[in-house]
Design a protein around this motif. Structure first.
Motif, PDB file in Angstrom:
ATOM      1  N   ARG A 286       0.835  -1.216   0.000  1.00  0.00           N
ATOM      2  CA  ARG A 286       0.000   0.000   0.000  1.00  0.00           C
ATOM      3  C   ARG A 286       0.868   1.264   0.000  1.00  0.00           C
ATOM      4  O   ARG A 286       0.547   2.258  -0.665  1.00  0.00           O
ATOM      5  CB  ARG A 286      -0.914   0.010   1.225  1.00  0.00           C
ATOM      6  N   LEU A 605      -7.251   8.742  -2.913  1.00  0.00           N
ATOM      7  CA  LEU A 605      -8.490   8.332  -2.225  1.00  0.00           C
ATOM      8  C   LEU A 605      -8.829   6.880  -2.538  1.00  0.00           C
ATOM      9  O   LEU A 605      -9.228   6.112  -1.645  1.00  0.00           O
ATOM     10  CB  LEU A 605      -9.640   9.257  -2.642  1.00  0.00           C
ATOM     11  N   ALA A 606      -8.657   6.502  -3.824  1.00  0.00           N
ATOM     12  CA  ALA A 606      -8.959   5.112  -4.203  1.00  0.00           C
ATOM     13  C   ALA A 606      -8.018   4.139  -3.514  1.00  0.00           C
ATOM     14  O   ALA A 606      -8.421   3.035  -3.105  1.00  0.00           O
ATOM     15  CB  ALA A 606      -8.867   4.958  -5.713  1.00  0.00           C
ATOM     16  N   PHE A 608      -6.493   4.508  -0.547  1.00  0.00           N
ATOM     17  CA  PHE A 608      -6.832   4.371   0.879  1.00  0.00           C
ATOM     18  C   PHE A 608      -8.168   3.654   1.070  1.00  0.00           C
ATOM     19  O   PHE A 608      -8.351   2.910   2.026  1.00  0.00           O
ATOM     20  CB  PHE A 608      -6.878   5.748   1.540  1.00  0.00           C
ATOM     21  N   GLU A 609      -9.117   3.864   0.149  1.00  0.00           N
ATOM     22  CA  GLU A 609     -10.449   3.296   0.317  1.00  0.00           C
ATOM     23  C   GLU A 609     -10.526   1.848  -0.150  1.00  0.00           C
ATOM     24  O   GLU A 609     -11.100   0.993   0.527  1.00  0.00           O
ATOM     25  CB  GLU A 609     -11.464   4.144  -0.464  1.00  0.00           C
ATOM     26  N   TYR A 610      -9.920   1.571  -1.329  1.00  0.00           N
ATOM     27  CA  TYR A 610     -10.090   0.251  -1.917  1.00  0.00           C
ATOM     28  C   TYR A 610      -8.788  -0.532  -2.070  1.00  0.00           C
ATOM     29  O   TYR A 610      -8.828  -1.749  -2.297  1.00  0.00           O
ATOM     30  CB  TYR A 610     -10.740   0.370  -3.309  1.00  0.00           C
TER      31      TYR A 610
END
Length: 637
Positions: A286, A605-606, A608-610
């Motif tokens: 990540r 954002l993508a 961290f979210e997915y």
């Protein structure tokens, strides 16, 4: 001996071919490295499920070949400038991916990063090509004429007054005046004119232009260091070292942004395993994805390709920007102030009317005035002499010539005392004075002619307005730019020129410091101001303006050095083209920044979210970099 010469020639040819190959590799090295990197990565991916031991060396080779240049640049920046840049972020992300076994993702990252870097380098090379080609066109030698004998000399040895022979198809080696011969001269490299210009005796030619089918004898006007060509080379060198304020701000912001990305990536890699129970492989992965998607590559590439493209396109049409900051400044102007003489007008007086009085005919008054004025270098005197010669009048040399600065001249001609000048200098009677001054109120310059104190006539002169002036002013108005005339000439002349050109307002009788005051007043009233001029007296106003433009062919050295933009062809229509191009650059830069920033935010954002896969992050991030570069290159069309 012949064999030795043949061997030497072959060796020289081989050396030239080898040098050409190395130059080609130097120009296309990044693209070659990116291609080899991609090929190695693709082959390694194909081998990965079949022969793992053979795949890893190929991945390592792809990393080294594709990432060497960027890694070296990142390390060099860190050592010399003590800051980390996006190159280091990309290398850390690729290395991190490899450390947890994601070789393919890291190789894809290296490949696309190398490809976008190659494209950005291509953009810079393409943008500089039209500028740096000027340096390569510089002539080296000239055929100097000495007592009807030719001698080949370096152009540095030419001095004003020398005469050089230019044969058909040769480059003209000096700025000068044609004294013999006629030919069509290709001068697109200097003025941007695509069609050859016919040159004959009395007309000016420039260094670096190409002679057509006729032979010319040219008298040198300037030394090689002071030629228009040499000034253009200086402009090129300064342009290549300059960047717009937005780019400088971006480079300063990059340092802090990169530190923030590294700190955040470290937090993503360390905190979730300790606080949320993630595995170390998942956290490192990540973090590597975050390093990729948060890197500001696309943002950093949003400005310079577009700016350099505009500078390159302008250079091809005779419009030189001294730097990227000048493109940005011109895009913001709301007012353009024009000088009159040599800018809105051609800068050369011509006789509009000759009137004889007290029994003197028109030709007699003109012949007397021209014979007396032939010894003067004043522009009014030269215009009167030209008109007399045009009419075929035979001038005679006067005696006891005296010039009174600011008033006129006097001399003995045909045993009479003649005076040519202002009314208060020659002392003409009121009726003649009022008749001549009536023309002066219409914007013309009037000089009076007397013989032994008796009026013989008067001559009206006027500077021609440039044929394109009214068109250019109208085009600027359509771009919502206000136009103003600033001149040191009298109000009557200023009003006449303003009416004919269509400028919105005018100011007359201005000294150089008063022009500066007018520039500052316009800045306070309307906003950013551009000044266009050509003379020494325009230099202070050019320096005070937000954007400054000099007339390249007619401009003085001081004006050319002070101004930041040069119209090499003295075509006012080019200023409307320059404003339009600068505004287009501004729009493209805004598009690029909004797009690049939006993609970065969306990918962060993508992630961290997915938790998006690294290849998707690579394609999204580096793809946006390539798109903004291509968007900037649109200006080259």
């Amino acid at each position: 001996m012949a064999q030795l010469i043949t061997t030497a020639m072959r060796s020289a040819k081989h050396i030239r071919q080898t040098q050409w190959r190395w130059d080609w590799v130097g120009r296309h090295g990044e693209a070659l490295a990116a291609g080899v990197c991609g090929g190695c990565a693709l082959l390694a991916w194909w081998l990965e499920g079949r022969w793992q031991m053979g795949a890893v060396p190929l991945y390592v080779l792809a990393y080294v070949i594709g990432g060497f240049a960027k890694a070296a640049e990142g390390i060099r920046t860190m050592v010399r400038e003590r800051k980390m840049d996006v190159n280091l972020l990309m290398m850390l992300a690729a290395g991190g991916a490899a450390s947890i076994g994601h070789w393919a993702e890291g190789a894809v990252l290296i490949f696309i990063f190398a490809l976008s870097g190659a494209m950005e380098t291509y953009a810079e090379q393409r943008s500089h090509r039209d500028l740096t080609a000027l340096v390569q066109m510089r002539p080296v030698t000239a055929r100097r004429l000495q007592s009807d004998r030719e001698e080949i000399v370096p152009i540095e040895r030419l001095r004003p007054g020398d005469q050089v022979l230019v044969k058909p198809g040769e480059q003209i080696p000096t700025d000068g005046i044609v004294v013999e011969g006629a030919s069509a001269v290709h001068q697109s490299a200097i003025t941007g004119e695509s069609v050859p210009v016919d040159k004959q005796a009395g007309e000016e030619v420039f260094t670096g232009t190409l002679n057509g089918e006729g032979s010319l004898v040219v008298q040198v006007m300037r030394s090689s260091e002071e030629s228009v060509f040499a000034k253009m080379v200086q402009l090129v060198q300064s342009a290549q070292e300059s960047c717009p304020p937005a780019q400088r701000w971006m480079e300063g912001f990059e340092k802090w942004y990169v530190h923030g990305v590294l700190l955040t990536a470290s937090a993503v890699m360390l905190l979730p395993p300790l606080m949320l129970g993630w595995g170390w492989d998942q956290a490192v992965y990540r973090a590597m994805v975050f390093l990729v998607v948060a890197s500001p590559c696309a943002v950093m590439a949003s400005i310079m390709p577009a700016v350099l493209s505009a500078m390159s396109k302008g250079a091809r049409s005779g419009l030189l920007f001294k730097g990227g900051s000048d493109v940005a400044a011109l895009s913001q102007v709301r007012v353009i102030a024009f000088d009159k003489t040599g800018t809105l007008t051609c800068g050369e007086l011509h006789v509009t009317h000759v009137q004889g009085v007290n029994g003197f005919s028109e030709e007699e008054a003109l012949l007397a005035a021209a014979s007396v004025e032939r010894l003067s270098e004043h522009p009014i005197a030269q215009a009167i002499v030209r008109e007399a010669e045009r009419r075929g009048l035979a001038l005679e040399k006067p005696a006891r010539f005296v010039s009174v600065t600011g008033s006129g001249v006097q001399a003995v001609w045909r045993e009479h005392l003649w005076k040519v000048g202002k009314g208060d200098f020659v002392h003409v009677e009121d009726g003649v004075f009022q008749e001549g001054e009536g023309r002066g109120k219409e914007g013309e310059t009037v000089v009076f002619v007397t013989r032994d104190g008796e009026a013989a006539g008067w001559i009206a002169l006027q500077d021609r307005i440039r044929s394109e002036a009214a068109i250019a002013v109208h085009a600027l108005r359509s771009q919502e730019i206000r136009t103003v005339l600033l001149t040191g000439d009298c109000p009557a002349v200023a009003a006449a020129v303003a009416k004919e050109s269509g400028v919105d307002e005018w100011r007359a009788g201005l000294l150089p410091d008063e022009k500066v005051e007018q520039i500052r007043s316009l800045q306070q009233r309307f906003g950013p101001v551009a000044m266009i001029g050509d003379g020494v007296n325009d230099a202070p106003a050019l320096a005070a303006a937000d954007a400054s433009v000099a007339m390249g062919a007619a401009g003085t050295d001081v004006a050319l050095e002070t101004a930041r933009i040069v119209l090499m062809q003295d075509d006012l229509n080019k200023i409307t083209e320059a404003v339009g191009m600068a505004r287009k650059v501004n729009r493209i830069v805004k598009q690029n920044l909004i797009f690049a920033g939006g993609v970065i935010l969306l990918l962060i954002l993508a992630n961290f979210e997915y938790g998006i896969p690294l290849p998707y992050g690579v394609v999204g991030h580096e793809g946006s970099t390539i798109l903004v570069i291509l968007n900037g290159l649109r200006l080259l069309r």
